[in-house]
Each structure stands twice: as C-alpha cells, then as structure tokens.
Design a protein around this motif. Structure first.
Motif, PDB file in Angstrom:
ATOM      1  N   ASP A  23       1.360  15.890   2.916  1.00  0.00           N
ATOM      2  CA  ASP A  23       0.806  16.780   2.536  1.00  0.00           C
ATOM      3  C   ASP A  23       0.925  18.912   3.405  1.00  0.00           C
TER       4      ASP A  23
ATOM      5  N   THR B   1      -4.749   1.551   4.903  1.00  0.00           N
ATOM      6  CA  THR B   1      -4.753   2.114   4.299  1.00  0.00           C
ATOM      7  C   THR B   1      -5.077   3.293   5.468  1.00  0.00           C
ATOM      8  N   ALA B   2      -5.428   2.721   6.597  1.00  0.00           N
ATOM      9  CA  ALA B   2      -5.292   3.882   7.660  1.00  0.00           C
ATOM     10  C   ALA B   2      -4.124   4.330   8.153  1.00  0.00           C
TER      11      ALA B   2
ATOM     12  N   ASP C  95      -3.408   6.829   5.114  1.00  0.00           N
ATOM     13  CA  ASP C  95      -4.044   7.702   5.018  1.00  0.00           C
ATOM     14  C   ASP C  95      -3.600   9.044   5.767  1.00  0.00           C
ATOM     15  N   ALA C  96      -3.004   8.655   6.625  1.00  0.00           N
ATOM     16  CA  ALA C  96      -2.407   9.458   7.999  1.00  0.00           C
ATOM     17  C   ALA C  96      -1.044   9.754   7.774  1.00  0.00           C
TER      18      ALA C  96
ATOM     19  N   GLU D 180       0.939  -1.464   0.252  1.00  0.00           N
ATOM     20  CA  GLU D 180       0.161   0.060  -0.353  1.00  0.00           C
ATOM     21  C   GLU D 180       0.714   1.173   0.034  1.00  0.00           C
TER      22      GLU D 180
ATOM     23  N   ASP E 139      -0.276  10.224   4.621  1.00  0.00           N
ATOM     24  CA  ASP E 139      -0.169  10.918   3.144  1.00  0.00           C
ATOM     25  C   ASP E 139      -0.496  12.320   3.693  1.00  0.00           C
ATOM     26  N   GLU E 140      -1.600  12.690   5.161  1.00  0.00           N
ATOM     27  CA  GLU E 140      -1.753  13.549   5.681  1.00  0.00           C
ATOM     28  C   GLU E 140      -0.848  14.896   6.173  1.00  0.00           C
TER      29      GLU E 140
ATOM     30  N   SER F 293       2.242   5.971  -0.284  1.00  0.00           N
ATOM     31  CA  SER F 293       1.680   6.458   0.497  1.00  0.00           C
ATOM     32  C   SER F 293       1.634   7.176  -1.726  1.00  0.00           C
ATOM     33  N   GLU F 294       1.267   8.711  -1.728  1.00  0.00           N
ATOM     34  CA  GLU F 294       1.739   9.937  -2.111  1.00  0.00           C
ATOM     35  C   GLU F 294       2.574   9.842  -2.963  1.00  0.00           C
TER      36      GLU F 294
END
Length: 274
Positions: A255, A244-245, A248-249, A134, A251-252, A136-137
C-alpha cells in the motif's frame, strides 16, 4: 476490477493493469544491505525463518518477473524481485532469495518445510491455493496466452485438436489448457525454460501460459502470440497458512509503495501504459 491497456517494454502486445507460474534449482543469493522503513521492533514481531532476514522463494527463470542476474546484489532480477526488495527495505530486513520448484511453492510444501518466509513467483491467487497459503493483496493482473512459432498454422485455441501443447505443471495455464484445448495433448514441464526449449525443438506445437512470459519469448523473435485469454487472474505474494502477521506487514508495504509512487516506477521499468 478496472483494467487498462498496457504494453510490455519493447513490445506492442497488450497487458492488463497491475493490482493481479516459473524452473527451479536450489541457488540462493542475499542482499547484505537492510533498508529503512519499519523499525527493528516491528520486524522482530514477524515469524521469520531467520531473524532479521526476509527469505523469499521464487521459481526461476520466469522473466520478466524473475530471472538470474549474477551482477545484482541478490543474484536475481525482475519485477517480483524488485517488489520484494522494496518490501524487505521497508521492513528493515536483509533479503535472501532462493530458487525453488514451482509445484512446491504453489502447494505450500516449501513454506511448510521452513525453507522461506514468502513466495514471490508470479503466483495467481486461487481459492484452491488459499487452502494452503496465506495471500497478500493482489499486485498484478495477468492473462493467459497461446504462443506458437512464426508460420504456424495454429491461429487460436480451436486449432489445437491433435496438437501438443506445452504447459508448466502446477500452473493456472495448465488448468486452462486442460479445460479449453479440446483434442490437444497437454505436455507438462517443470519450468518455462524447459517448455520453451521443447517448443524450439519442435517437441510441442504451442505454449499456453501467462501472457507476460510469452511476451518475453515473442520479443526475442521467431515466435508470436496468436491469442490471449482474459482469465481475471491476479498475482499475490504468499506466506505459510496462518502467518497473518507477515502478510499484514507485506500488505502495508504494498500500500505504501502504491501511495508514494514506488510501485508505479517499478512497474514502468518492465511495463508501460499506452
């Protein structure tokens, strides 16, 4: 994806703007301080190997992305190390870094074994790897490159017919050499340290691998990059397939780092815009 010319610190060679593989033992090191950022409630919702800890696996050394540093809190240093340190801080987690073999990292075996939560190891995002990881960006764009000793008759990939080319197993550099180095003998090594030692010993005639790593060897003197290959490669951080959790963390946090200038500051520690 937009790209700009970059210069590695202490080098005049060009790189690509970041948004886009590494020897391994089993050393681990930890940063005992947890940072501010996400609440403990948010981090507790993540599927972690150890509660309250972000365990990161990396194949070391692969400077400037990861290298050993006994003087640092984690026992490691490099661009990837700084990135995951900030992510752990933002999530309010303790950071532990473990040196692992790259082949196991890129295949997903190390993550599936529960050895770590996240891979940070100059890992190129590919469709094949997405089947088992999985991602990340993207956080860094890279190119491949050809490194030879000073005075070598090799000036491009077209000169490799009948030559021995060192690559790291499991990497996109090996894939590129296999596809494009016509007539060359491809010699695989477990790590950059071993393949560079082979080049120094004359056991191979050239190395084909990620540009920033070959830049580090060029900076040390005695070796030069004779060709770069724009392969549109982008590095990502990776978690176990389905987690994915955590991604998602992550990626946040990436960003947020890009928005508040932290990413640019870290990037300019190792590379600077020309």
């Amino acid at each position: 994806m937009m790209k700009r010319s970059l210069v590695a610190v202490a080098s005049a060679a060009l790189l690509c703007l970041p948004l886009a593989a590494c020897g391994g033992s089993d050393d681990t090191a930890s940063d005992s301080g947890s940072g501010s950022g996400a609440s403990s409630g948010a981090s507790s919702s993540l599927d972690l190997v150890k509660s309250g800890t972000l365990t990161v696996c990396s194949d070391v050394p692969y400077a400037p992305f990861e290298d050993f540093d006994k003087s640092s809190a984690t026992g490691f240093k490099g661009f990837d190390v700084d990135i995951v340190s900030q992510i752990a801080k933002g999530l309010g987690l303790k950071l532990v870094i473990s040196d692992q073999d790259f082949d196991g990292l890129q295949s997903g075996l190390t993550l599936n074994a529960g050895t770590c939560d996240l891979v940070a190891s100059a890992l190129t995002i590919t469709d094949d790897r997405k089947k088992n990881l999985e991602f990340s960006e993207g956080y860094y764009d890279s190119e491949q490159s050809l490194l030879v000793p000073d005075g070598s008759s090799i000036t491009s990939i077209d000169d490799l017919d009948g030559k021995k080319v060192g690559v790291q197993q499991g990497t996109t550099g090996k894939d590129y050499a296999t596809e494009h180095a016509s007539g060359a003998s491809i010699v695989s090594f477990p790590s950059d340290a071993e393949e560079f030692s082979a080049l120094k010993a004359g056991q191979v005639d050239a190395l084909l691998q990620d540009l920033p790593v070959n830049l580090t060897h060029q900076q040390a003197g005695g070796y030069q990059i004779v060709q770069k290959f724009d392969t549109n490669e982008e590095y990502g951080l990776a978690a176990k397939k389905g987690n994915t959790a955590l991604i998602d963390a992550v990626d946040e946090q990436l960003d947020a780092m890009k928005s508040d200038g932290t990413y640019k500051k870290l990037y300019n520690t190792y590379f600077k815009v020309s």
